[in-house]
Design a protein around this motif. Sequence first.
Motif, PDB file in Angstrom:
ATOM      1  N   LYS A 454      35.673  41.677  39.844  1.00 21.95           N
ATOM      2  CA  LYS A 454      36.391  40.942  40.879  1.00 21.95           C
ATOM      3  C   LYS A 454      37.316  39.906  40.252  1.00 21.95           C
ATOM      4  O   LYS A 454      36.899  39.094  39.434  1.00 21.95           O
ATOM      5  CB  LYS A 454      35.402  40.273  41.833  1.00 21.95           C
ATOM      6  CG  LYS A 454      34.544  41.265  42.616  1.00 21.95           C
ATOM      7  CD  LYS A 454      33.586  40.557  43.553  1.00 21.95           C
ATOM      8  CE  LYS A 454      32.742  41.553  44.339  1.00 21.95           C
ATOM      9  NZ  LYS A 454      31.790  40.874  45.253  1.00 21.95           N
ATOM     10  N   SER A 455      38.559  39.935  40.666  1.00 16.26           N
ATOM     11  CA  SER A 455      39.556  38.981  40.167  1.00 16.26           C
ATOM     12  C   SER A 455      39.643  37.787  41.124  1.00 16.26           C
ATOM     13  O   SER A 455      39.412  37.942  42.323  1.00 16.26           O
ATOM     14  CB  SER A 455      40.916  39.689  40.081  1.00 16.26           C
ATOM     15  OG  SER A 455      41.871  38.880  39.489  1.00 16.26           O
ATOM     16  N   PRO A 456      39.957  36.576  40.645  1.00 15.82           N
ATOM     17  CA  PRO A 456      40.290  36.252  39.256  1.00 15.82           C
ATOM     18  C   PRO A 456      39.054  35.914  38.428  1.00 15.82           C
ATOM     19  O   PRO A 456      38.044  35.463  38.965  1.00 15.82           O
ATOM     20  CB  PRO A 456      41.189  35.033  39.409  1.00 15.82           C
ATOM     21  CG  PRO A 456      40.657  34.334  40.618  1.00 15.82           C
ATOM     22  CD  PRO A 456      40.201  35.427  41.546  1.00 15.82           C
ATOM     23  N   THR A 566      39.315  43.868  34.209  1.00 13.58           N
ATOM     24  CA  THR A 566      39.729  43.023  35.340  1.00 13.58           C
ATOM     25  C   THR A 566      40.757  41.989  34.887  1.00 13.58           C
ATOM     26  O   THR A 566      41.757  41.743  35.563  1.00 13.58           O
ATOM     27  CB  THR A 566      38.509  42.325  35.959  1.00 13.58           C
ATOM     28  OG1 THR A 566      37.579  43.303  36.413  1.00 13.58           O
ATOM     29  CG2 THR A 566      38.925  41.437  37.130  1.00 13.58           C
ATOM     30  N   LEU A 567      40.519  41.378  33.739  1.00  9.59           N
ATOM     31  CA  LEU A 567      41.445  40.380  33.203  1.00  9.59           C
ATOM     32  C   LEU A 567      42.793  41.003  32.857  1.00  9.59           C
ATOM     33  O   LEU A 567      43.839  40.391  33.085  1.00  9.59           O
ATOM     34  CB  LEU A 567      40.838  39.719  31.969  1.00  9.59           C
ATOM     35  CG  LEU A 567      39.707  38.721  32.235  1.00  9.59           C
ATOM     36  CD1 LEU A 567      38.963  38.398  30.951  1.00  9.59           C
ATOM     37  CD2 LEU A 567      40.267  37.434  32.856  1.00  9.59           C
ATOM     38  N   GLN A 569      44.192  43.588  34.316  1.00  9.78           N
ATOM     39  CA  GLN A 569      44.895  43.841  35.573  1.00  9.78           C
ATOM     40  C   GLN A 569      45.464  42.546  36.149  1.00  9.78           C
ATOM     41  O   GLN A 569      46.597  42.515  36.645  1.00  9.78           O
ATOM     42  CB  GLN A 569      43.939  44.505  36.572  1.00  9.78           C
ATOM     43  CG  GLN A 569      43.482  45.889  36.156  1.00  9.78           C
ATOM     44  CD  GLN A 569      42.315  46.395  36.984  1.00  9.78           C
ATOM     45  OE1 GLN A 569      41.858  45.724  37.923  1.00  9.78           O
ATOM     46  NE2 GLN A 569      41.800  47.575  36.646  1.00  9.78           N
ATOM     47  N   GLN A 570      44.670  41.469  36.083  1.00  8.97           N
ATOM     48  CA  GLN A 570      45.135  40.173  36.578  1.00  8.97           C
ATOM     49  C   GLN A 570      46.328  39.678  35.773  1.00  8.97           C
ATOM     50  O   GLN A 570      47.305  39.176  36.336  1.00  8.97           O
ATOM     51  CB  GLN A 570      44.000  39.151  36.501  1.00  8.97           C
ATOM     52  CG  GLN A 570      44.386  37.749  36.965  1.00  8.97           C
ATOM     53  CD  GLN A 570      43.251  36.752  36.765  1.00  8.97           C
ATOM     54  OE1 GLN A 570      42.086  37.125  36.649  1.00  8.97           O
ATOM     55  NE2 GLN A 570      43.593  35.468  36.703  1.00  8.97           N
TER      56      GLN A 570
END
Length: 581
Positions: A454-456, A566-567, A569-570
């Motif tokens: 889950k971002s961020p 996730t990081l 993609q963010q």
Amino acid sequence: MRPRSSLPLLLLFATASFPLSAERIRLTVLATTDMHGNMYPLDYYNDDKPANRGLVKIATLIRAARADNLNNLLVDCGDTIQGTPLEYVYQTFVRTGHLPLKLAFPGEPFAHDPMMLAMNALGYDAMVVGNHEFNYGLKNLDRARADARFPWLAANAEIVSGSTKPFAHYLLKTVAGVKIAVIGVTTPAVPSWEKPENYAPYRFQTAREAVEKSMAELRALLAERRPDLILVAAHAGLGRDPKTGATRTDEVGGENQIHEIASSVPGIDAIVFGHTHSEVPELRINGVLLTQPKNWAISLAALDFTLESKPGGGWSVAAKSSRVIPVTNQTVTDPEIDSIARPYHEMAERYLNTAVAQSNESIDAKLGRVEDTALADAIQTVQLYYAKADVSFASVFNPRAYVSKGPVTVRQIASLYLYDNELYALEGTGKMVKDALENAARYFLSCSGETCRKSPLTNSRIIGNNFDMAAGMNYEIDLGQPEGRRIRGLTWKGRPLQPDQKLRIAVNSYRAGGAAGYSMFREGKIVWRSSEDIRQLIITYFTEQGTLPAKADENWRVIPAEARQTLEQQALRDAARTPSQ
């Protein structure tokens, strides 16, 4: 009674009066801060793409605000003569007399600082001294100051040696019959970041101490009449989270005292401040009005005061409010300021477009804050080489930096390093390295299982510029662990790094001062300093080597893999959406 001649650091000015009535007056104070040499509304490090910032645009907002209310005052809160290639080329080449022939323009003397010329044209009333005013040394500081037709303020910078001219403590100016005092203070943390020779004559008091002293002097004024309106203009931040009030822990001690000053020093009507590159349209603390415009001339602060006449003479503040006015696509450029800036801009463009190296691959820094990248390694390689270090610490200042395959220009290399920091070599230990990496890892949030998807996963309290990576050793950042216990598998020369291992550590001058929570570096002995800033070292190194690295050595990574994905993609979303800050 105190005669005016006994106040050598008090500046007195008078203007024509424009009262709205005999009983009530509206007065506006306009302010900029942290312009950092941004004159043109463009991003020099991103192929000169248009950007809603710069003095040539904010000048239009200033003139409109002044036309709206003739009863006004205009101040700047510092960090003015350093930051963009426009100022860098001028300060580094022109001021030193070492201007390369390819940059020179026939018959163009470039005798004065461009920011000072533009601010003179706009009629600034005063400027606070910022910490970056010291970056190019005292000779350049004094010359820029001499170019200004307005005082430079710093009540907490005292002369302790030499014949250097002191900074004014405050400005007194009468506007429409209202006597206004502006107390100027700068962050006292200058010695934490600067080479000693760049600030040698000065000793820096705390900002609060200087404001209290200046307030006492202003209260002592009798013959000249005490001020009706007292403001503090500061190159220092709040020191606390404006929403929660929580004290910040990633700053040099005493660096930012604005919240403390507003809370504890009586008699102040308003504070306009800078240094932290944030934007605060309006905040009230203990009855004091506070505001902070955005850096790089992105927005203009406007503080509006309604004053009522008092029966015995003088004025009292009946109402006050503040706002910020942003530079937008619709803000037109000011022709007078444009004409002042253009020759300096064109000289900077010549410098930036000079080809100095080659790249065998197209490389970028989009993921530079979540994984090891070739561009980050380029900085680390330079720092390790010149500092003759075992380990190097560096951060990605510009996630939008991009180098295409083929010839590489000064512009592309300079985009890797936006600030004029010097390179230091420290004598340190393995424990110092581990503690610094744990501090850097605070940039990320802890996660486990599905929360890693889950971002961020980045900590909004830590700006990306303060996430440092280390080169010269291998390690992992485990987000499944709490802060302070995230660095895993830390090895040097193939073996676990021992806490007492002696190491030569390369850091920039800002980090050496302990900024952003890196207080452990203050414990290291400085054994070497570069004579040039890191940006120029990068340019020189790759001009001589001829080729930039094509791939990263991947000496560090974030785990678990789900968090890393996730990081990534963010970071890609952020790079596409927002400019680097």
